[in-house]
Design a protein around this motif. Structure first.
Motif, PDB file in Angstrom:
ATOM      1  N   ILE A  84     -20.356  -2.763 -21.401  1.00 42.32           N
ATOM      2  CA  ILE A  84     -21.500  -3.385 -20.745  1.00 42.32           C
ATOM      3  C   ILE A  84     -22.370  -2.247 -20.224  1.00 42.32           C
ATOM      4  O   ILE A  84     -21.920  -1.459 -19.392  1.00 42.32           O
ATOM      5  N   PRO A  85     -23.597  -2.135 -20.721  1.00 40.33           N
ATOM      6  CA  PRO A  85     -24.468  -1.061 -20.223  1.00 40.33           C
ATOM      7  C   PRO A  85     -25.152  -1.492 -18.926  1.00 40.33           C
ATOM      8  O   PRO A  85     -25.526  -2.653 -18.758  1.00 40.33           O
ATOM      9  N   THR A  86     -25.287  -0.563 -17.998  1.00 34.95           N
ATOM     10  CA  THR A  86     -26.065  -0.797 -16.788  1.00 34.95           C
ATOM     11  C   THR A  86     -27.001   0.391 -16.627  1.00 34.95           C
ATOM     12  O   THR A  86     -26.902   1.374 -17.358  1.00 34.95           O
ATOM     13  N   ASP A  87     -27.882   0.312 -15.650  1.00 40.91           N
ATOM     14  CA  ASP A  87     -28.786   1.436 -15.410  1.00 40.91           C
ATOM     15  C   ASP A  87     -28.028   2.688 -14.979  1.00 40.91           C
ATOM     16  O   ASP A  87     -28.433   3.804 -15.282  1.00 40.91           O
ATOM     17  N   ALA A  88     -26.916   2.495 -14.268  1.00 42.12           N
ATOM     18  CA  ALA A  88     -26.190   3.617 -13.690  1.00 42.12           C
ATOM     19  C   ALA A  88     -25.011   4.105 -14.527  1.00 42.12           C
ATOM     20  O   ALA A  88     -24.613   5.254 -14.416  1.00 42.12           O
ATOM     21  N   LEU A  89     -24.452   3.226 -15.375  1.00 34.95           N
ATOM     22  CA  LEU A  89     -23.229   3.610 -16.070  1.00 34.95           C
ATOM     23  C   LEU A  89     -22.933   2.702 -17.247  1.00 34.95           C
ATOM     24  O   LEU A  89     -23.617   1.708 -17.474  1.00 34.95           O
ATOM     25  N   VAL A  90     -21.885   3.063 -17.971  1.00 35.02           N
ATOM     26  CA  VAL A  90     -21.384   2.276 -19.095  1.00 35.02           C
ATOM     27  C   VAL A  90     -20.010   1.759 -18.686  1.00 35.02           C
ATOM     28  O   VAL A  90     -19.118   2.543 -18.362  1.00 35.02           O
ATOM     29  N   VAL A  91     -19.854   0.441 -18.681  1.00 33.03           N
ATOM     30  CA  VAL A  91     -18.583  -0.176 -18.307  1.00 33.03           C
ATOM     31  C   VAL A  91     -17.819  -0.499 -19.587  1.00 33.03           C
ATOM     32  O   VAL A  91     -18.225  -1.374 -20.350  1.00 33.03           O
ATOM     33  N   PHE A  92     -16.740   0.234 -19.844  1.00 28.11           N
ATOM     34  CA  PHE A  92     -15.917  -0.054 -21.020  1.00 28.11           C
ATOM     35  C   PHE A  92     -14.967  -1.190 -20.682  1.00 28.11           C
ATOM     36  O   PHE A  92     -14.201  -1.109 -19.721  1.00 28.11           O
ATOM     37  N   THR A  93     -15.020  -2.266 -21.480  1.00 28.21           N
ATOM     38  CA  THR A  93     -14.276  -3.478 -21.162  1.00 28.21           C
ATOM     39  C   THR A  93     -13.111  -3.774 -22.103  1.00 28.21           C
ATOM     40  O   THR A  93     -12.153  -4.442 -21.694  1.00 28.21           O
ATOM     41  N   HIS A  94     -13.177  -3.317 -23.342  1.00 33.80           N
ATOM     42  CA  HIS A  94     -12.152  -3.712 -24.310  1.00 33.80           C
ATOM     43  C   HIS A  94     -12.173  -2.770 -25.505  1.00 33.80           C
ATOM     44  O   HIS A  94     -13.238  -2.422 -26.013  1.00 33.80           O
ATOM     45  N   THR A  95     -10.982  -2.370 -25.930  1.00 37.30           N
ATOM     46  CA  THR A  95     -10.825  -1.578 -27.149  1.00 37.30           C
ATOM     47  C   THR A  95      -9.855  -2.313 -28.052  1.00 37.30           C
ATOM     48  O   THR A  95      -8.835  -2.816 -27.579  1.00 37.30           O
ATOM     49  N   GLU A  96     -10.191  -2.383 -29.325  1.00 33.47           N
ATOM     50  CA  GLU A  96      -9.332  -3.093 -30.274  1.00 33.47           C
ATOM     51  C   GLU A  96      -9.261  -2.334 -31.590  1.00 33.47           C
ATOM     52  O   GLU A  96     -10.283  -1.886 -32.112  1.00 33.47           O
ATOM     53  N   VAL A  97      -8.040  -2.221 -32.102  1.00 36.88           N
ATOM     54  CA  VAL A  97      -7.806  -1.629 -33.421  1.00 36.88           C
ATOM     55  C   VAL A  97      -7.391  -2.773 -34.340  1.00 36.88           C
ATOM     56  O   VAL A  97      -6.527  -3.569 -33.998  1.00 36.88           O
ATOM     57  N   PHE A  98      -8.008  -2.837 -35.498  1.00 36.05           N
ATOM     58  CA  PHE A  98      -7.763  -3.944 -36.422  1.00 36.05           C
ATOM     59  C   PHE A  98      -6.551  -3.701 -37.314  1.00 36.05           C
ATOM     60  O   PHE A  98      -6.112  -2.558 -37.503  1.00 36.05           O
ATOM     61  N   ASP A  99      -6.022  -4.806 -37.840  1.00 35.69           N
ATOM     62  CA  ASP A  99      -4.829  -4.764 -38.694  1.00 35.69           C
ATOM     63  C   ASP A  99      -4.951  -3.698 -39.778  1.00 35.69           C
ATOM     64  O   ASP A  99      -6.002  -3.552 -40.415  1.00 35.69           O
ATOM     65  N   GLY A 100      -3.860  -2.982 -39.945  1.00 32.81           N
ATOM     66  CA  GLY A 100      -3.804  -1.947 -40.976  1.00 32.81           C
ATOM     67  C   GLY A 100      -4.187  -0.567 -40.478  1.00 32.81           C
ATOM     68  O   GLY A 100      -3.988   0.419 -41.188  1.00 32.81           O
ATOM     69  N   TYR A 101      -4.734  -0.483 -39.260  1.00 36.76           N
ATOM     70  CA  TYR A 101      -5.165   0.813 -38.727  1.00 36.76           C
ATOM     71  C   TYR A 101      -4.420   1.229 -37.462  1.00 36.76           C
ATOM     72  O   TYR A 101      -4.675   2.289 -36.906  1.00 36.76           O
ATOM     73  N   GLU A 102      -3.487   0.373 -37.004  1.00 34.88           N
ATOM     74  CA  GLU A 102      -2.728   0.682 -35.798  1.00 34.88           C
ATOM     75  C   GLU A 102      -1.849   1.915 -36.020  1.00 34.88           C
ATOM     76  O   GLU A 102      -1.418   2.195 -37.133  1.00 34.88           O
ATOM     77  N   GLY A 103      -1.597   2.641 -34.943  1.00 35.44           N
ATOM     78  CA  GLY A 103      -0.675   3.768 -34.994  1.00 35.44           C
ATOM     79  C   GLY A 103      -1.170   4.986 -35.737  1.00 35.44           C
ATOM     80  O   GLY A 103      -0.384   5.872 -36.065  1.00 35.44           O
ATOM     81  N   GLN A 104      -2.462   5.070 -35.991  1.00 39.44           N
ATOM     82  CA  GLN A 104      -3.018   6.195 -36.739  1.00 39.44           C
ATOM     83  C   GLN A 104      -3.992   7.028 -35.905  1.00 39.44           C
ATOM     84  O   GLN A 104      -4.718   7.853 -36.440  1.00 39.44           O
ATOM     85  N   GLY A 105      -4.030   6.771 -34.604  1.00 42.30           N
ATOM     86  CA  GLY A 105      -4.914   7.534 -33.726  1.00 42.30           C
ATOM     87  C   GLY A 105      -6.361   7.091 -33.774  1.00 42.30           C
ATOM     88  O   GLY A 105      -7.245   7.790 -33.274  1.00 42.30           O
TER      89      GLY A 105
END
Length: 105
Positions: free
Chosen positions: A32-53
């Motif tokens: 979520i972007p704001t005037d003062a900062l960037v609020v990171f809310t969620h990170t997701e890795v999709f099937d087939g790419y997990e465990g690879q950094g």
């Protein structure tokens, strides 16, 4: 695997795409972007790419982008928060309130 990371502003997320024939979407970091900062809310890795950094490379690139733009971050996403804790070179980007609450003394 090479991961191309881009800030997709209209979707309010960073995307990590595998540089192959299809440009497959491997992971996202929503914010979520704001005037003062960037609020990171969620990170997701999709099937087939997990465990690879993939998530680590995505978040690293996103934090570098925020730094280049002179921004600050509020890591509500547990993965981003953990990543910053392990990579102290990004600790200076973390937003903290300058307001002190009086204990009533």
């Amino acid at each position: 695997m090479h991961l191309a990371v881009s800030n997709v502003v209209d979707r309010k997320r960073y995307e990590g795409r595998v540089e192959d024939d299809n440009g497959s979407l491997a992971a996202i970091a929503e914010y979520i972007p704001t005037d003062a900062l960037v609020v990171f809310t969620h990170t997701e890795v999709f099937d087939g790419y997990e465990g690879q950094g993939v998530a680590s490379r995505l978040v690293n690139a996103a934090l570098e982008d925020v730094r280049r733009n002179g921004g600050r971050v509020l890591p509500l996403c547990p993965f981003v928060k953990s990543y910053i804790a392990k990579h102290q070179e990004f600790a200076d980007l973390v937003y903290s309130s300058r307001t002190r609450i009086s204990s009533g003394d």
